[in-house]
Scaffold this motif. Sequence first.
Motif, PDB file in Angstrom:
ATOM      1  N   GLY A   1     -36.671 114.419  59.169  1.00 51.89           N
ATOM      2  CA  GLY A   1     -36.611 115.041  57.852  1.00 51.89           C
ATOM      3  C   GLY A   1     -37.108 114.119  56.758  1.00 51.89           C
ATOM      4  N   CYS A   2     -36.458 114.216  55.606  1.00 57.37           N
ATOM      5  CA  CYS A   2     -36.746 113.365  54.457  1.00 57.37           C
ATOM      6  C   CYS A   2     -35.562 112.413  54.271  1.00 57.37           C
ATOM      7  CB  CYS A   2     -36.959 114.204  53.202  1.00 57.37           C
ATOM      8  SG  CYS A   2     -38.398 115.302  53.299  1.00 57.37           S
ATOM      9  N   PRO A   3     -35.606 111.270  54.922  1.00 60.44           N
ATOM     10  CA  PRO A   3     -34.428 110.394  54.943  1.00 60.44           C
ATOM     11  C   PRO A   3     -34.160 109.746  53.586  1.00 60.44           C
ATOM     12  CG  PRO A   3     -36.291 109.294  55.948  1.00 60.44           C
ATOM     13  CD  PRO A   3     -36.735 110.700  55.684  1.00 60.44           C
TER      14      PRO A   3
ATOM     15  N   LEU B   1     -45.178 112.075  54.973  1.00 59.35           N
ATOM     16  CA  LEU B   1     -43.882 111.390  54.911  1.00 59.35           C
ATOM     17  C   LEU B   1     -43.182 111.750  53.618  1.00 59.35           C
ATOM     18  CD1 LEU B   1     -42.145 109.241  56.430  1.00 59.35           C
ATOM     19  CD2 LEU B   1     -43.227 107.531  54.954  1.00 59.35           C
ATOM     20  N   CYS B   2     -41.907 112.038  53.725  1.00 61.91           N
ATOM     21  CA  CYS B   2     -41.120 112.327  52.533  1.00 61.91           C
ATOM     22  C   CYS B   2     -39.803 111.566  52.620  1.00 61.91           C
ATOM     23  CB  CYS B   2     -40.871 113.816  52.367  1.00 61.91           C
ATOM     24  SG  CYS B   2     -39.909 114.566  53.720  1.00 61.91           S
ATOM     25  N   GLY B   3     -39.116 111.493  51.523  1.00 61.93           N
ATOM     26  CA  GLY B   3     -37.842 110.795  51.479  1.00 61.93           C
ATOM     27  C   GLY B   3     -37.337 110.733  50.058  1.00 61.93           C
TER      28      GLY B   3
ATOM     29  N   GLN C   1     -39.922 117.711  61.825  1.00 61.58           N
ATOM     30  CA  GLN C   1     -38.942 116.665  61.608  1.00 61.58           C
ATOM     31  C   GLN C   1     -39.457 115.272  61.985  1.00 61.58           C
ATOM     32  OE1 GLN C   1     -35.544 116.756  60.387  1.00 61.58           O
ATOM     33  NE2 GLN C   1     -36.482 118.597  59.510  1.00 61.58           N
ATOM     34  N   PHE C   2     -40.227 115.171  63.041  1.00 67.08           N
ATOM     35  CA  PHE C   2     -40.575 113.857  63.578  1.00 67.08           C
ATOM     36  C   PHE C   2     -42.069 113.588  63.615  1.00 67.08           C
ATOM     37  CE2 PHE C   2     -36.621 115.346  65.617  1.00 67.08           C
ATOM     38  CZ  PHE C   2     -35.744 114.388  65.097  1.00 67.08           C
ATOM     39  N   GLN C   3     -42.843 114.445  62.928  1.00 70.30           N
ATOM     40  CA  GLN C   3     -44.285 114.232  62.829  1.00 70.30           C
ATOM     41  C   GLN C   3     -44.917 114.076  64.219  1.00 70.30           C
ATOM     42  OE1 GLN C   3     -46.055 114.182  59.722  1.00 70.30           O
ATOM     43  NE2 GLN C   3     -44.088 115.065  59.101  1.00 70.30           N
ATOM     44  N   LEU C   4     -44.533 115.005  65.106  1.00 75.02           N
ATOM     45  CA  LEU C   4     -45.099 115.039  66.453  1.00 75.02           C
ATOM     46  C   LEU C   4     -46.016 116.259  66.571  1.00 75.02           C
ATOM     47  CD1 LEU C   4     -41.859 114.265  68.496  1.00 75.02           C
ATOM     48  CD2 LEU C   4     -43.702 112.661  67.955  1.00 75.02           C
TER      49      LEU C   4
END
Length: 855
Positions: free
Chosen positions: A173-175, A105-107, A82-85
């Motif tokens: 997520g993909c905002p 990254l998605c969206g 979710q947060f690319q951690l």
Amino acid sequence: MLETLRNSFIGLSSVFLLLVFCPVLAQEEQKSATPLVSYIKDLENTFNIKFSYLNEDLEDISVNVPNNLVNLDDILNYIETQFQLETEKLNDRYYAITKSTLITLCGSVLDNFAENTVSGATIEVLGSNVAQITESNGSFRLTDVPRDASLKIRYLGYLTKYINVEDLLKQGGCPKILLAQHYEQLNEVIVYQFLTTGIIKETDASITLNTADFGILPGLIEPDILQTVQALPGIKSIDETVSDINVRGGTNDQNLILWNGIKMYQSGHFFGLISAFNPYLTDKVTVIKNGTPPAFGDGVSSVIQMETNNEIPDYFSGGAGLNLISGDLYGQIPITHKIGFQFSARRSSTDFLNTPTYNQFFDRAFQDSEVTNQNNVSVDDDIDREENFFFYDFTGKLLYDINDFHKLRLNFITIANSLDYVETNTETLETTNSILDQTNLSVGGQLQSQWTDRLSTHLNVYYSRYNLDAQSIFSNQVQQLDQKNIVDERAVKLHSQYELSEQLEWANGFQYIETGIVNRAFVTLPSFDTNTKGVIRIHAPYSGINFHSQENKFIAMAGARVNFVENLNTFSELLVEPRINLNFKLANYLRMEFLGEFKSQTTNQVIDLEQNFLGIEKRRWTLSDDNNLPITKSKQGSVGFNYEKNNFYLGLEGFYKNVDGISTRTQGFQNQNQFNGEIGSYDVKGLEFLINKRGDNYSTWLSYTYNKNDYNFDSIVPNSFPNNLDIRHTITFAGTYNYKNLKLSLGINYRTGKPFTEPLDGDEGLDTSVFPTRINYKSPNSSRLDDYFRADASAIYKFNLSRGVKANAGISLINMTNRKNSLNKYYRVNEDDEIETVESISLGLTPNVSFRVSF
């Protein structure tokens, strides 16, 4: 039995309530998000572990872990995704959480208004080559994106959006990314498009030229700005130049010419035959003949305002071109998403390449005079001519968007002409040498600020310097004439706009303008030396109201400008200048306009030493001094009608203009009043008519202008006589036709001849009782030149050189019939005390070709 039923009902009710409300409660629970730092502490207590992390990496992140995730590994995987951690297990008890340097990254991109998906939007990672176009459902997915990067999201019809990658990651997520639609506030009233594409008459009666949309006009293969404006009714150049544009009977110095808010004192190359402003960076040209807003002072005849593109470009674009006179190039460069740069450059090829176009222009500028003696016999001297001539111009503009509400623009322009010309009479072996250097250097800055939704300001600061150095050496250096003209101007102008309501705006401003001018003339034989300097300062507050009614049935501008003028050497004066601009809807497709203005100007061009320096550049700027040359003041009123339906336009406008405070020295007299310097006025009564029919691929028009332009000088007999620019009738018939990538244009221009003054007949024409011998003239401007007729044509073909490179080739013919039109006629006394007639002839058949590329 009843007890059993009662218990069964309670049980069923409980089940029903659980079925109805439990999903709602679960949904409410899922909606609540917990700060990630707090959630990690809960995990530490639950699983008896410890996490190592930086608070600034996690402090702005909130998490909502699904209830079905109970295993620690599943929970950590969810947080990572979710947060690319990145989570790393150091041992059985300790874990480390860090940010990923490169992330995926998605969206999805949605319409901010209806939340419809936006497909085909461009997603660009600034500072890299990573870019993508959204799918049909508006979604996108980018890999290997630097975490500290920013995204640029743009799509036609929407405002370009910039967003930090980190801000997107915090949403998880993909905002969804919402784009705001791009709305432009347009007048609901019809704007009148006529002649060719890109020329529009606005509801305030001003004419707008959009050079990017410009089509084609007869004789033009490039959108030369100051040639194009001459296609409009009421605007002509009597001597076929762009540096001498006559608007409603006024002289060229009575036009206020602005480039990005800077007043220009030089406007042409090749002694006015070519405009000095690059049209390919010029975004919009506004021409105002009457009803001028109070923000504009100066220019009692017209305002010609040129503005280059004012938006930071999204990508690099540019172009270059060649014709038979010069070559040029231009470009628009995005440096960052907040900084951009524009430039243009042009240089003539005239000093190393002779072409048919150059030869015709040169003949028009230097050898266009036919000289005949008193017996009407041609005077032909055997003359050898040698010239070295070139010109160039360069512009630059730096665009900096400080933030969404403040924009800074820095402008620079330089214009130069250089000439070294030698004439040698092979019979007498006498040599005349003329040297000219003419330059204009201007710099300026503009700060545009949007303080609130209703209040905006515009600050304009500039410095402009014009310099003319001319030297003429006559008769094998027996006599030498030096001329110098320097204009030094600086200005600060502040304009504010406040929206009182949706229908009412209030404009206010203050301007400070300081203009210094130096004029020097030095003659060796007879010895003569004069050097005058002057400075005028103008303090000008102004105010105006702009109103438009519902459905724009009535539009109005009313305001006033107050000029406090002080000449540091002689005088000061306070001038109040009201302005009005009204537009009414009379019926469907028909509107009426009423315009009026008072204006003034303190700078004029005097024409001295008319026959010196080959008659090429004899105009010099000078300041009003309330004695030899007062402040020039004008009053003008006009009534017009505009009708447009089904691409058929008809416009009719009648006007009256009075200009007071003119001098015979500023009007180009070539008769008995040439050097007297009398002060007077002129009145112009005129009518302008235009009928235009347009189709999908053609446009044809007919325009007619009537002017009755008379001088009034109390000290000249007779007191009233025709103006030097009194062209009674002007007719233009022209058309354009587009066929696929080919544009064609053909036009005919006709006008009656201008007035001139002839000597008295016979021996009475010479007064030999004085020295030097003087010509005795008839009544001023009692004769007229022959009627003027010229036919022009042009063609442009567009094609693609490659996917990203477009090109066009053009050809034009000026004066297709090669008619010898007389532009001017004056008289002089030769060495044998005889009257000679000097007649200036128009351009002959002049071809030109061009080739341009753009990318």
